[in-house]
Structure formats: structure tokens, C-alpha cells
Design a protein around this motif. Structure first.
Motif, PDB file in Angstrom:
ATOM      1  N   LEU A   1       3.762 -12.209   6.429  1.00 18.56           N
ATOM      2  CA  LEU A   1       4.435 -10.930   6.201  1.00 18.56           C
ATOM      3  C   LEU A   1       5.059 -10.403   7.486  1.00 18.56           C
ATOM      4  N   ALA A   2       4.368 -10.573   8.598  1.00 13.07           N
ATOM      5  CA  ALA A   2       4.912 -10.125   9.878  1.00 13.07           C
ATOM      6  C   ALA A   2       6.170 -10.905  10.250  1.00 13.07           C
ATOM      7  N   VAL A   3       6.119 -12.227  10.071  1.00 13.05           N
ATOM      8  CA  VAL A   3       7.283 -13.059  10.380  1.00 13.05           C
ATOM      9  C   VAL A   3       8.463 -12.685   9.499  1.00 13.05           C
ATOM     10  N   MET A   4       8.195 -12.400   8.236  1.00 15.91           N
ATOM     11  CA  MET A   4       9.264 -12.075   7.282  1.00 15.91           C
ATOM     12  C   MET A   4      10.092 -10.885   7.734  1.00 15.91           C
ATOM     13  N   ILE A   5       9.461  -9.907   8.397  1.00 16.55           N
ATOM     14  CA  ILE A   5      10.193  -8.702   8.819  1.00 16.55           C
ATOM     15  C   ILE A   5      10.329  -8.620  10.345  1.00 16.55           C
ATOM     16  N   ASN A   6       9.983  -9.717  11.043  1.00 15.44           N
ATOM     17  CA  ASN A   6      10.076  -9.770  12.507  1.00 15.44           C
ATOM     18  C   ASN A   6       9.179  -8.726  13.171  1.00 15.44           C
ATOM     19  N   GLY A   7       7.967  -8.606  12.657  1.00 12.54           N
ATOM     20  CA  GLY A   7       6.992  -7.688  13.232  1.00 12.54           C
ATOM     21  C   GLY A   7       5.815  -8.428  13.831  1.00 12.54           C
ATOM     22  N   ASN A   8       4.800  -7.687  14.221  1.00 10.65           N
ATOM     23  CA  ASN A   8       3.577  -8.267  14.775  1.00 10.65           C
ATOM     24  C   ASN A   8       2.480  -8.299  13.719  1.00 10.65           C
ATOM     25  N   ASP A   9       1.661  -9.340  13.758  1.00 14.63           N
ATOM     26  CA  ASP A   9       0.594  -9.504  12.779  1.00 14.63           C
ATOM     27  C   ASP A   9      -0.291  -8.262  12.688  1.00 14.63           C
ATOM     28  N   ASN A  10      -0.684  -7.727  13.837  1.00 16.30           N
ATOM     29  CA  ASN A  10      -1.628  -6.614  13.868  1.00 16.30           C
ATOM     30  C   ASN A  10      -1.067  -5.333  13.268  1.00 16.30           C
ATOM     31  N   ASP A  11       0.228  -5.301  13.038  1.00 19.60           N
ATOM     32  CA  ASP A  11       0.861  -4.087  12.514  1.00 19.60           C
ATOM     33  C   ASP A  11       1.006  -4.099  10.999  1.00 19.60           C
ATOM     34  N   ILE A  12       0.433  -5.099  10.332  1.00 25.39           N
ATOM     35  CA  ILE A  12       0.451  -5.205   8.875  1.00 25.39           C
ATOM     36  C   ILE A  12      -0.893  -4.748   8.322  1.00 25.39           C
ATOM     37  N   ILE A  13      -0.867  -3.744   7.455  1.00 31.64           N
ATOM     38  CA  ILE A  13      -2.072  -3.224   6.813  1.00 31.64           C
ATOM     39  C   ILE A  13      -1.900  -3.356   5.300  1.00 31.64           C
ATOM     40  N   PHE A  14      -2.812  -4.064   4.649  1.00 25.57           N
ATOM     41  CA  PHE A  14      -2.699  -4.293   3.212  1.00 25.57           C
ATOM     42  C   PHE A  14      -3.105  -3.052   2.415  1.00 25.57           C
ATOM     43  N   THR A  15      -2.379  -2.817   1.325  1.00 21.65           N
ATOM     44  CA  THR A  15      -2.639  -1.681   0.439  1.00 21.65           C
ATOM     45  C   THR A  15      -2.620  -2.166  -1.012  1.00 21.65           C
ATOM     46  N   SER A  16      -2.921  -1.266  -1.923  1.00 21.51           N
ATOM     47  CA  SER A  16      -2.893  -1.623  -3.343  1.00 21.51           C
ATOM     48  C   SER A  16      -1.464  -1.775  -3.852  1.00 21.51           C
ATOM     49  N   GLY A  17      -0.494  -1.218  -3.152  1.00 24.72           N
ATOM     50  CA  GLY A  17       0.900  -1.308  -3.570  1.00 24.72           C
ATOM     51  C   GLY A  17       1.772  -0.348  -2.788  1.00 24.72           C
ATOM     52  N   GLY A  18       3.013  -0.191  -3.247  1.00 26.18           N
ATOM     53  CA  GLY A  18       3.968   0.646  -2.540  1.00 26.18           C
ATOM     54  C   GLY A  18       3.643   2.118  -2.589  1.00 26.18           C
ATOM     55  N   THR A  19       3.128   2.590  -3.708  1.00 34.10           N
ATOM     56  CA  THR A  19       2.804   4.013  -3.833  1.00 34.10           C
ATOM     57  C   THR A  19       1.756   4.420  -2.814  1.00 34.10           C
ATOM     58  N   GLU A  20       0.707   3.622  -2.700  1.00 33.30           N
ATOM     59  CA  GLU A  20      -0.322   3.938  -1.706  1.00 33.30           C
ATOM     60  C   GLU A  20       0.245   3.873  -0.296  1.00 33.30           C
ATOM     61  N   ALA A  21       1.065   2.867  -0.018  1.00 31.85           N
ATOM     62  CA  ALA A  21       1.645   2.726   1.312  1.00 31.85           C
ATOM     63  C   ALA A  21       2.500   3.939   1.672  1.00 31.85           C
ATOM     64  N   ASN A  22       3.323   4.397   0.739  1.00 31.40           N
ATOM     65  CA  ASN A  22       4.169   5.563   1.005  1.00 31.40           C
ATOM     66  C   ASN A  22       3.340   6.820   1.243  1.00 31.40           C
ATOM     67  N   ASN A  23       2.313   7.008   0.430  1.00 31.56           N
ATOM     68  CA  ASN A  23       1.426   8.158   0.619  1.00 31.56           C
ATOM     69  C   ASN A  23       0.719   8.083   1.967  1.00 31.56           C
ATOM     70  N   LEU A  24       0.305   6.898   2.348  1.00 31.51           N
ATOM     71  CA  LEU A  24      -0.380   6.697   3.621  1.00 31.51           C
ATOM     72  C   LEU A  24       0.501   7.131   4.785  1.00 31.51           C
ATOM     73  N   VAL A  25       1.781   6.780   4.726  1.00 27.19           N
ATOM     74  CA  VAL A  25       2.721   7.164   5.779  1.00 27.19           C
ATOM     75  C   VAL A  25       2.897   8.680   5.831  1.00 27.19           C
ATOM     76  N   ILE A  26       3.139   9.283   4.693  1.00 23.64           N
ATOM     77  CA  ILE A  26       3.418  10.727   4.653  1.00 23.64           C
ATOM     78  C   ILE A  26       2.234  11.533   5.164  1.00 23.64           C
TER      79      ILE A  26
END
Length: 403
Positions: A53-78
Motif C-alpha cells: 500500500l505504501a509503494v502504491m502511493i509512494n509513501g512510507n510503510d510506517n505511515d499506513i494505518i489499517f481501518t475498517s474502511g473509508g468512512t472510519e478513515a475519514n472520521n479518524l482524520v477529522i
């Protein structure tokens, strides 16, 4: 026979993803937090997925946090951005404890709009909604002009799920970076930048370094993966804050507690691996089939077909086509109900099917055209033969309704 043209809603699992999940269910069932061999096998699988997933978006491995889906991820950010601003205010002298301010667009997914409206209704935040009308795309200058001294987050989707319009995320990222340089000198809060890339992954190149985002939402079932997701957070917990919204164990370094769903994470990683290996091929296929779709629609409907938000100002996802029919007095729902083979939608799957899409109207589409709108979104296996059958079916549906 059924012709599925609703891939923006959800995609089937790729064969390789199904196999990866099956292997994980059989062989990687141990608890990843356990120190014995069964746990270690599961842990290795999870870290492999994180790497893909990190390679796919040119990011770092440690910066990927798994969630149940997009809704949870968006709420987590906000919620993280709001909490971070509050904590920052507590450390500052002579800074009024005003409400944090967030900027978004009026064409975002409900997983962004509803959390923001909820926080606003409680009096916790102020929100500015930037209009996408009349072209369907937000303007960078419109976003920047809404910035206040207490702005803590700007969240703009990478591409719209209904219109396919690709937002100017890279230009916006650069503008926010320049703004933040000045804000640091003035000792103001560094604005965090988030994009929900659910509709872009697997269709167009997505690069967190190019776009300069602090957060990015990734959703598996939009690119032939399972129905889980993840959040990218740049240098997570150090330069980019992330606070848990659920509490429990220390999984995902405490940012998202809960025993990891190893099999689904492995499947998500495999879906990312396929994008890494085949994105150019996917894009060429989408472009070819979409060009043929536009041609066949024009041949069948002539000047009566309108391609919503397809104009010289916009970049559009190569798999997405939102159409309306002039002078027919038909609704998109009626047209799809009269189709014998085509399976598509009038907009987001989670929205009402009985009224014009608010996203289209906010994108500058007239209510009349919005009522008759149909979204056709292509998949990796959609063929020209499929398009011939689909356009013929749409034609017969309209003719039958006119009678």
C-alpha cells in the motif's frame, strides 16, 4: 445476461485477491500480536500488505494505518485534526480558544460531510464549504481564500464518485504548503491537508509526495480489494497527528486498536500489488473503452445526450461517464428500471434514488438534467461488445418509456 456498469459503487474481488485471502484464512489465522510462530506468520502477512500500500502511493510503510474502511478513515482524520488544534491552543500564550475551522467542498462524500455537520451542530467547529459549481471542480484560489487564522484542516476528495471530476489536489497541496510556510512564521497552526482518494486509486496515478497531502484515505472495494481500508498519515504521530476514536489494545501502534483482520488486510495488500504492476494497463483500457462509450452514446442519442461535467476545464476519471438526456422528462431511476441488461446507478449507492443528486446540482448541473442523470462506470473487464449491448439497452429503455 447482466452488464454491470457500476464499478464506482463497488468492484468484485480480483482472482489473485481471492486466492490471497483464502491462503490467509487457512494459513495466517494466528493473532498478529502473539509472539509465537502462528502470530509471527500473520504479522509478516500484514507488514507485506502495508508495504504494498505504501509503494502504491509512494509513501512510507510506517505511515499506513489499517481501518475498517473509508468512512472510519475519514472520521479518524477529522476528529484527529480537531483534537490536535485543541491541544495546540492549550500550549500557546495569548491565543484565543476559538473553535477550530475546517474547509471542504460541497461535493464530498457523506463520510466527510456528515461528521463535519455533526461537529458543527454540536458547536465544536466552524466549517466552510467551497462550491464546485459551475464546472464541477473546486478552484484552488477559492479554497485558499477561505483560510482563517484558526483553520486546522482542509479536506478535498481526489476525484468525485458521481461526476468523475478529478480535483486539482496537487496544485492545492502546493498552495497549502506555501501558506503554511507563512503561518509557521506567524506562529499559527499548521493546516493539515487530507484527500479521500477512494475513487482515484487503481484508475489514475496517486502520489502522496507529489500531492503533498498529510492524510490520504484508501478504500479496498473501489479497486478490486476487500471491504476494508487504510489511512495514510505522513510521519504519523510526529508531524501529522492521529488520535484513536476507538480504544482497546495497542494494535496499529495504538492509532487504531483492535485485533487485525489479517485475511482482509492481506487481500488489500494484494489489490495494491496489482495496481503497482498494472496501473498503466488499467488506464489504457479505461481510456479506450470510455472513448468508445462516448462515441456509441452520441450515435444512439445524438444531441439529446449531455455528458455532465465533461468540459475543457476538467480532468475526468478514465472509467466514469455521467450522462443526462435532454427533453425526455425521464428520471435516471426510470431509465435504469426499464433496462433489461444494464446495471448502473444514478449516483452514490448510499443516496436516495427518488430525487435529483445533490452532488450533481452542487457541481453546476441543472435540476432538470440531474433528474435524468445516469452514472456509467467501467471496470477492468468491460469490453466494446459490452458497450454495444449497453447503449442498445439504454436506447430501448428510453424508447419504451416514451411510448
Amino acid at each position: 445476461m447482466t452488464l454491470y456498469l457500476d464499478y464506482n459503487s463497488t468492484t468484485p474481488l480480483e482472482n489473485g485477491v481471492v486466492e490471497t485471502i483464502s491462503v490467509a484464512l487457512r494459513e495466517e489465522w494466528g493473532n498478529p500480536s502473539s509472539s509465537h510462530s502462528f502470530g509471527k506468520v500473520a504479522k509478516v502477512s500484514i507488514e507485506k500488505a502495508r508495504r504494498n500500500l505504501a509503494v502504491m502511493i509512494n509513501g512510507n510503510d510506517n505511515d499506513i494505518i489499517f481501518t475498517s474502511g473509508g468512512t472510519e478513515a475519514n472520521n479518524l482524520v477529522i476528529f484527529s485534526a480537531v483534537e490536535s488544534y485543541r491541544k495546540w491552543v492549550e500550549t500557546q500564550k495569548n491565543v484565543p480558544s476559538d473553535k477550530p475551522h475546517i474547509i471542504t467542498s460541497d461535493v464530498e462524500h457523506d463520510a466527510i460531510l456528515l461528521p463535519l455537520k455533526h461537529l458543527k451542530s454540536r458547536g465544536d467547529i466552524d466549517v466552510s464549504f467551497v462550491s464546485a459549481a459551475p464546472s464541477g471542480s473546486i478552484k484552488v484560489e477559492d479554497v485558499i481564500s477561505r483560510i482563517k487564522t484558526r483553520t486546522c484542516l482542509i479536506t478535498i476528495m481526489f476525484a468525485n464518485n458521481e461526476t468523475g471530476v478529478i480535483m486539482p489536489i496537487t496544485d492545492l497541496g502546493r498552495a497549502i504548503s506555501k501558506t503554511n510556510e507563512l503561518r509557521v512564521k506567524k506562529r499559527l497552526f499548521k493546516i493539515l491537508f487530507h484527500t479521500d482518494a477512494a475513487q482515484a486509486i487503481g484508475k489514475v496515478p496517486v502520489d502522496v509526495e507529489v500531492s503533498k497531502v498529510d492524510y490520504m484515505t484508501i478504500v479496498g472495494h473501489k479497486f478490486y480489494g476487500p471491504r476494508i481500508g487504510c489511512i495514510y498519515a505522513r510521519d504519523v504521530g510526529v508531524t501529522t497527528p492521529l488520535y484513536p476514536i476507538i480504544f482497546g489494545g495497542g494494535q496499529e501502534r495504538g492509532f487504531r486498536p483492535g485485533t487485525e483482520n489479517t485475511a482482509m488486510i492481506a487481500g488489500l495488500g494484494k489489490a495494491a500489488e496489482l495496481v503497482i504492476e498494472n496501473l498503466d494497463k488499467y488506464m489504457k483500457h479505461f481510456i479506450c473503452i470510455k472513448e468508445y462509450l462516448l462515441l456509441r452514446l452520441q450515435e444512439e442519442f445524438g444531441d439529446s445526450v449531455v455528458f455532465n461535467c465533461h468540459n475543457d476545464e476538467n480532468h475526468i476519471l478514465p472509467n466514469t461517464c455521467n450522462i443526462s438526456l435532454l427533453g425526455m422528462s425521464l428520471t435516471g431511476s426510470d431509465i435504469l428500471a426499464a433496462c433489461k441488461t444494464v446495471v448502473a446507478s444514478i449516483g452514490a449507492a448510499c443516496h436516495s434514488q427518488n430525487k435529483p443528486s445533490s452532488i450533481l446540482i452542487s457541481s453546476g448541473v441543472s435540476p432538470e438534467l440531474a433528474r435524468s442523470a445516469v452514472r456509467l462506470s467501467l471496470g477492468r473487464e468491460t469490453s466494446k461488445e459490452d458497450i454495444d449491448l449497453a447503449t442498445a439497452d439504454l436506447k430501448q429503455a428510453v424508447e419504451s418509456l416514451k411510448k
